[in-house]
Each structure stands twice: as structure tokens, then as C-alpha cells.
Design a protein around this motif. Structure first.
Motif, PDB file in Angstrom:
ATOM      1  N   VAL A   1      -3.903  14.402  -8.617  1.00 10.54           N
ATOM      2  CA  VAL A   1      -3.918  14.429  -7.155  1.00 10.54           C
ATOM      3  C   VAL A   1      -2.639  15.073  -6.645  1.00 10.54           C
ATOM      4  O   VAL A   1      -1.578  14.953  -7.245  1.00 10.54           O
ATOM      5  CB  VAL A   1      -4.050  13.010  -6.548  1.00 10.54           C
ATOM      6  N   THR A   2      -2.762  15.772  -5.526  1.00  6.89           N
ATOM      7  CA  THR A   2      -1.610  16.355  -4.842  1.00  6.89           C
ATOM      8  C   THR A   2      -1.694  15.971  -3.367  1.00  6.89           C
ATOM      9  O   THR A   2      -2.797  15.817  -2.823  1.00  6.89           O
ATOM     10  CB  THR A   2      -1.588  17.887  -4.966  1.00  6.89           C
ATOM     11  N   PRO A   3      -0.553  15.789  -2.707  1.00 10.91           N
ATOM     12  CA  PRO A   3      -0.595  15.369  -1.302  1.00 10.91           C
ATOM     13  C   PRO A   3      -0.993  16.507  -0.371  1.00 10.91           C
ATOM     14  O   PRO A   3      -0.669  17.667  -0.607  1.00 10.91           O
ATOM     15  CB  PRO A   3       0.845  14.920  -1.037  1.00 10.91           C
ATOM     16  N   THR A   4      -1.714  16.179   0.669  1.00 11.34           N
ATOM     17  CA  THR A   4      -1.957  17.123   1.760  1.00 11.34           C
ATOM     18  C   THR A   4      -0.685  17.187   2.606  1.00 11.34           C
ATOM     19  O   THR A   4       0.304  16.505   2.318  1.00 11.34           O
ATOM     20  CB  THR A   4      -3.130  16.646   2.628  1.00 11.34           C
ATOM     21  N   ALA A   5      -0.710  17.987   3.676  1.00  8.82           N
ATOM     22  CA  ALA A   5       0.449  18.051   4.579  1.00  8.82           C
ATOM     23  C   ALA A   5       0.715  16.672   5.173  1.00  8.82           C
ATOM     24  O   ALA A   5       1.869  16.212   5.249  1.00  8.82           O
ATOM     25  CB  ALA A   5       0.208  19.080   5.683  1.00  8.82           C
ATOM     26  N   ALA A   6      -0.351  15.992   5.576  1.00 11.50           N
ATOM     27  CA  ALA A   6      -0.192  14.635   6.120  1.00 11.50           C
ATOM     28  C   ALA A   6       0.304  13.677   5.042  1.00 11.50           C
ATOM     29  O   ALA A   6       1.138  12.803   5.304  1.00 11.50           O
ATOM     30  CB  ALA A   6      -1.519  14.144   6.690  1.00 11.50           C
TER      31      ALA A   6
ATOM     32  N   ARG B   1       0.841  -1.201   0.000  1.00 10.74           N
ATOM     33  CA  ARG B   1       0.000   0.000   0.000  1.00 10.74           C
ATOM     34  C   ARG B   1       0.880   1.257   0.000  1.00 10.74           C
ATOM     35  O   ARG B   1       0.569   2.247  -0.663  1.00 10.74           O
ATOM     36  CB  ARG B   1      -0.923   0.001   1.218  1.00 10.74           C
ATOM     37  N   LEU B   2       1.955   1.199   0.772  1.00  7.81           N
ATOM     38  CA  LEU B   2       2.867   2.346   0.814  1.00  7.81           C
ATOM     39  C   LEU B   2       3.558   2.533  -0.537  1.00  7.81           C
ATOM     40  O   LEU B   2       3.732   3.661  -1.010  1.00  7.81           O
ATOM     41  CB  LEU B   2       3.912   2.147   1.916  1.00  7.81           C
ATOM     42  N   GLN B   3       3.945   1.424  -1.168  1.00  9.68           N
ATOM     43  CA  GLN B   3       4.569   1.518  -2.485  1.00  9.68           C
ATOM     44  C   GLN B   3       3.602   2.122  -3.500  1.00  9.68           C
ATOM     45  O   GLN B   3       3.988   2.948  -4.338  1.00  9.68           O
ATOM     46  CB  GLN B   3       5.031   0.130  -2.941  1.00  9.68           C
ATOM     47  N   ALA B   4       2.343   1.712  -3.423  1.00  2.99           N
ATOM     48  CA  ALA B   4       1.334   2.250  -4.331  1.00  2.99           C
ATOM     49  C   ALA B   4       1.098   3.735  -4.059  1.00  2.99           C
ATOM     50  O   ALA B   4       0.947   4.539  -4.996  1.00  2.99           O
ATOM     51  CB  ALA B   4       0.033   1.471  -4.175  1.00  2.99           C
ATOM     52  N   PHE B   5       1.086   4.116  -2.783  1.00  2.00           N
ATOM     53  CA  PHE B   5       0.886   5.521  -2.426  1.00  2.00           C
ATOM     54  C   PHE B   5       2.014   6.387  -2.982  1.00  2.00           C
ATOM     55  O   PHE B   5       1.772   7.471  -3.542  1.00  2.00           O
ATOM     56  CB  PHE B   5       0.800   5.664  -0.904  1.00  2.00           C
TER      57      PHE B   5
ATOM     58  N   ASP C   1       4.133  10.277  -6.967  1.00  2.00           N
ATOM     59  CA  ASP C   1       5.155  10.514  -7.998  1.00  2.00           C
ATOM     60  C   ASP C   1       4.522  10.885  -9.332  1.00  2.00           C
ATOM     61  O   ASP C   1       5.001  11.777 -10.039  1.00  2.00           O
ATOM     62  CB  ASP C   1       6.030   9.269  -8.183  1.00  2.00           C
ATOM     63  N   LEU C   2       3.438  10.187  -9.684  1.00  2.00           N
ATOM     64  CA  LEU C   2       2.795  10.396 -10.978  1.00  2.00           C
ATOM     65  C   LEU C   2       1.716  11.466 -10.942  1.00  2.00           C
ATOM     66  O   LEU C   2       1.299  11.966 -11.990  1.00  2.00           O
ATOM     67  CB  LEU C   2       2.191   9.077 -11.482  1.00  2.00           C
ATOM     68  N   GLY C   3       1.241  11.803  -9.737  1.00  2.00           N
ATOM     69  CA  GLY C   3       0.195  12.809  -9.616  1.00  2.00           C
ATOM     70  C   GLY C   3      -1.137  12.359 -10.160  1.00  2.00           C
ATOM     71  O   GLY C   3      -1.997  13.183 -10.503  1.00  2.00           O
ATOM     72  N   SER C   4      -1.319  11.041 -10.243  1.00  2.00           N
ATOM     73  CA  SER C   4      -2.554  10.519 -10.839  1.00  2.00           C
ATOM     74  C   SER C   4      -2.805   9.096 -10.355  1.00  2.00           C
ATOM     75  O   SER C   4      -1.910   8.254 -10.396  1.00  2.00           O
ATOM     76  CB  SER C   4      -2.443  10.541 -12.370  1.00  2.00           C
ATOM     77  N   ILE C   5      -4.029   8.825  -9.911  1.00  2.00           N
ATOM     78  CA  ILE C   5      -4.393   7.474  -9.499  1.00  2.00           C
ATOM     79  C   ILE C   5      -4.503   6.562 -10.713  1.00  2.00           C
ATOM     80  O   ILE C   5      -4.053   5.412 -10.699  1.00  2.00           O
ATOM     81  CB  ILE C   5      -5.711   7.485  -8.707  1.00  2.00           C
ATOM     82  N   SER C   6      -5.064   7.082 -11.792  1.00  2.00           N
ATOM     83  CA  SER C   6      -5.252   6.247 -12.989  1.00  2.00           C
ATOM     84  C   SER C   6      -3.910   5.861 -13.605  1.00  2.00           C
ATOM     85  O   SER C   6      -3.711   4.700 -14.001  1.00  2.00           O
ATOM     86  CB  SER C   6      -6.116   6.972 -14.016  1.00  2.00           C
ATOM     87  N   ARG C   7      -2.965   6.805 -13.689  1.00  2.00           N
ATOM     88  CA  ARG C   7      -1.662   6.478 -14.260  1.00  2.00           C
ATOM     89  C   ARG C   7      -0.904   5.510 -13.370  1.00  2.00           C
ATOM     90  O   ARG C   7      -0.220   4.602 -13.844  1.00  2.00           O
ATOM     91  CB  ARG C   7      -0.841   7.750 -14.482  1.00  2.00           C
ATOM     92  N   ALA C   8      -1.036   5.689 -12.059  1.00  2.00           N
ATOM     93  CA  ALA C   8      -0.383   4.762 -11.129  1.00  2.00           C
ATOM     94  C   ALA C   8      -0.980   3.368 -11.255  1.00  2.00           C
ATOM     95  O   ALA C   8      -0.264   2.362 -11.214  1.00  2.00           O
ATOM     96  CB  ALA C   8      -0.527   5.275  -9.695  1.00  2.00           C
TER      97      ALA C   8
ATOM     98  N   LEU D   1      -5.119  12.232   2.846  1.00  2.00           N
ATOM     99  CA  LEU D   1      -3.736  12.175   2.361  1.00  2.00           C
ATOM    100  C   LEU D   1      -3.536  12.853   1.018  1.00  2.00           C
ATOM    101  O   LEU D   1      -2.424  13.285   0.708  1.00  2.00           O
ATOM    102  CB  LEU D   1      -3.272  10.712   2.270  1.00  2.00           C
ATOM    103  N   VAL D   2      -4.588  12.942   0.214  1.00  2.00           N
ATOM    104  CA  VAL D   2      -4.445  13.577  -1.101  1.00  2.00           C
ATOM    105  C   VAL D   2      -5.638  14.483  -1.378  1.00  2.00           C
ATOM    106  O   VAL D   2      -6.717  14.313  -0.806  1.00  2.00           O
ATOM    107  CB  VAL D   2      -4.325  12.537  -2.242  1.00  2.00           C
TER     108      VAL D   2
END
Length: 312
Positions: free
Chosen positions: A55-60, A5-9, A14-21, A47-48
Motif C-alpha cells: 500500500v502507498t498513501p494518497t495525497a490525503a 487507529r492513528l498509530q495503526a495507520f 511505515d511498513l507499506g503493508s497491511i499484513s505486515r503491520a 487514504l491508501v
């Protein structure tokens, strides 16, 4: 906590996209979205931030991204060391080298020594104007970096390697008023066109500070990141530049360009080795670090590198 899950996150950020990931990981997008939802439920934090552009990350999310990179890298290292046992040192060691500094000059010799003395180690060398190496070291994306102008920073440790003095590199036909020692004052070059690195580079910052302290305004003709372009531009008489000897000596062309010492004031900068504070270093990275420090000591003590002094 599932490491996958962490690797996927990390891949999502990195890609800024759930679909591309999802495409890259060969996972259905709903399944990947569920993994992200599970992480948010686990940490009880959003988290995003989703938008039409991605998608962009929140502070958390940024905090989790940094820690996840560290955990993933440590796991990879553990698997490599356990699988290969107590044989020769192996693995990949990544080293960032600050452009326009002695670090980039050390790279080829470091590669040669690693190939000769540590053949089981794959050396990853990177030299970039855009990356902030201290942050990459802090998050474990780089094992170490050689950078200019390092100062105290939480999460990383800086070891001074050497102090570099800066020199003027100008076209050979250019006539400059020189002192008895053959050096040039900063005020004497205020009207000549300068070709310099971009403003966020530490070499450029040192140049700007020197001019400001003398209440002078340099004539910046262009900002150039490519050394070969800089070399050719100076040979063609398009401008001059100010660089450490380690860099200027690599692009000077006898009969076409010339290096002059600067004085009143002299410009210099400390070159430091940056390593992570919280991430344990592997035996491989420690071995490469020892080679790098040895090379820096030899360079700083050599008479072939004017204006370079040891800082260790």
C-alpha cells in the motif's frame, strides 16, 4: 478519534503493508483493514492505494500520516511529563546531524554535555545521507537538525549557527601551484581526481556551483559517503576532496595528506539549526537546543576552526 487507529495507520504506511503491520501490532488483518476503513469513512477520503506490492498513501493519506506522527509524538511527550512530574528534565530528544558538516563534529561534545548536565535525557543522534532532515523535523520525527544550506520552508524554522569555508584535502605528495598565502585556486585542481559526496548532498552542491560559476568542469573520480573510506582513499593517493575544515581536520593524516585553503573562489556554506514551527518543543528539547547553540558559538569563535565564522 481513537489514537490507536492513528498509530495503526502510521505503522501501515511505515511498513507499506497491511499484513505486515497487522503481524507487528498483533492484530488480525481484517480488524486492521476495518480500522483503516473507519479512518477513510471519518475523513471521507481514500487514504491508501492498494496493489500487489503493498500500500502507498494518497495525497490525503500523506497529510494524515504527517499529522498523525505529530499527534502521537505529542501524546507520548505529555504522558512522560505528566507521569514524571516536575522532577529533573527527562525524555528522549532526537537530533539530526548533516554528514560532512560541523554538525557531525559537534555530536560527541553534545553527547558529553547532555550526559553531564541533563542525565535524565536520552539523546538520539542520527547522521544520514538519505534522510531529508527538514521533513523529519516538520513531521516531529526529529526534534531538531543541524543542516547545510537551509532556506525558508513552511513548517520549520531555521536559525543560522555558523558559516563554514571549504578546503582542499589532498595526498601529501601532490604538488599544487600555491599563492603566497599557501592557498590553491579552483582552476589549478580541475584536472586532479576528486572524491566527493553524492549529488544531493549540500557540500557537493556547493562544490558543483563553484565550478560552474568559474566555467570549469571538475574531474569526479568517485562519490563517497563513508568518511573512513574517504580518509584511506586520499592517503593511498586515489584522489582528493573538498570539505569544510570541521570535517577535513578529522580525517587528515599528518605526513600522508594535507589541507590547503581554496581561493578564486572561496567556497562556503551556512550551517543552520532546524526546529519545527507548529509542534511545541518540550523542556527537554529546549535544553538540548541551548547546549547545541552554545557549542556552535564556541566552535565558530575558536581559532582552532579556520574558515568558520559565527552567524548568530
Amino acid at each position: 478519534m481513537d489514537i490507536r487507529r492513528l498509530q495503526a495507520f502510521v505503522k501501515i504506511i511505515d511498513l507499506g503493508s497491511i499484513s505486515r503491520a497487522a503481524d507487528l501490532l498483533n492484530i488480525a488483518q481484517p480488524a486492521l483493514s476495518q480500522q483503516l476503513a473507519t479512518l477513510e469513512s471519518t475523513f471521507k477520503k481514500k487514504l491508501v492505494i492498494r496493489s500487489k506490492s503493498g500500500v502507498t498513501p494518497t495525497a490525503a493519506g500523506s497529510d494524515l500520516y504527517r499529522h498523525a506522527q505529530t499527534l502521537i509524538k505529542q501524546l507520548d511527550r505529555a504522558m512522560t511529563e505528566i507521569n514524571l512530574g516536575s522532577g529533573p528534565l527527562v525524555g528522549k530528544v532526537s537530533v539530526g546531524l548533516s554528514p560532512y558538516s560541523a554538525g557531525s563534529t559537534l555530536s560527541v561534545e553534545l553527547l558529553r554535555l547532555v550526559r553531564e548536565q541533563l542525565p535524565g535525557i536520552t539523546l538520539h543522534l542520527t547522521e544520514s545521507f538519505d534522510d531529508i532532515y527538514s521533513e523529519l523535523v516538520m513531521t516531529g520525527r526529529l526534534d531538531m537538525a543541524v543542516i547545510h544550506g537551509a532556506g525558508p520552508m513552511k513548517g520549520v524554522v531555521f536559525t543560522p549557527l555558523m558559516k563554514e569555508e571549504f578546503f582542499l584535502l589532498a595526498p601529501e605528495p601532490l604538488e599544487l601551484p600555491c599563492s603566497d598565502t599557501g592557498s590553491v585556486q579552483l582552476q589549478d585542481i580541475v584536472d586532479i581526481p576528486l572524491l566527493v559526496p553524492p549529488s544531493h548532498n549540500f557540500v557537493r552542491k556547493s562544490i558543483d556551483i563553484a565550478f560552474v560559476r568559474k566555467q570549469l568542469k571538475p574531474r569526479i573520480a568517485a562519490e563517497i559517503e563513508a568518511l573512513l573510506t574517504l580518509k584511506d582513499a586520499i592517503v593511498d593517493g586515489l584522489g582528493s576532496t573538498i570539505l569544510p575544515w570541521s570535517v577535513a581536520s578529522r580525517i587528515v593524516v599528518p605526513g600522508k595528506s594535507k589541507i590547503w585553503p581554496l581561493h578564486n573562489p572561496t567556497i562556503h556554506e551556512v550551517v543552520s539549526l532546524c526546529v519545527p514551527e507548529m509542534i511545541p518543543e518540550t523542556e527537554a528539547s529546549l535544553a538540548v537546543r541551548d547546549l547545541l547553540i552554545g557549542l556552535a558559538k564556541a566552535m565558530a569563535s575558536s581559532r582552532n576552526w579556520p574558515g568558520t565564522q559565527p552567524s548568530l
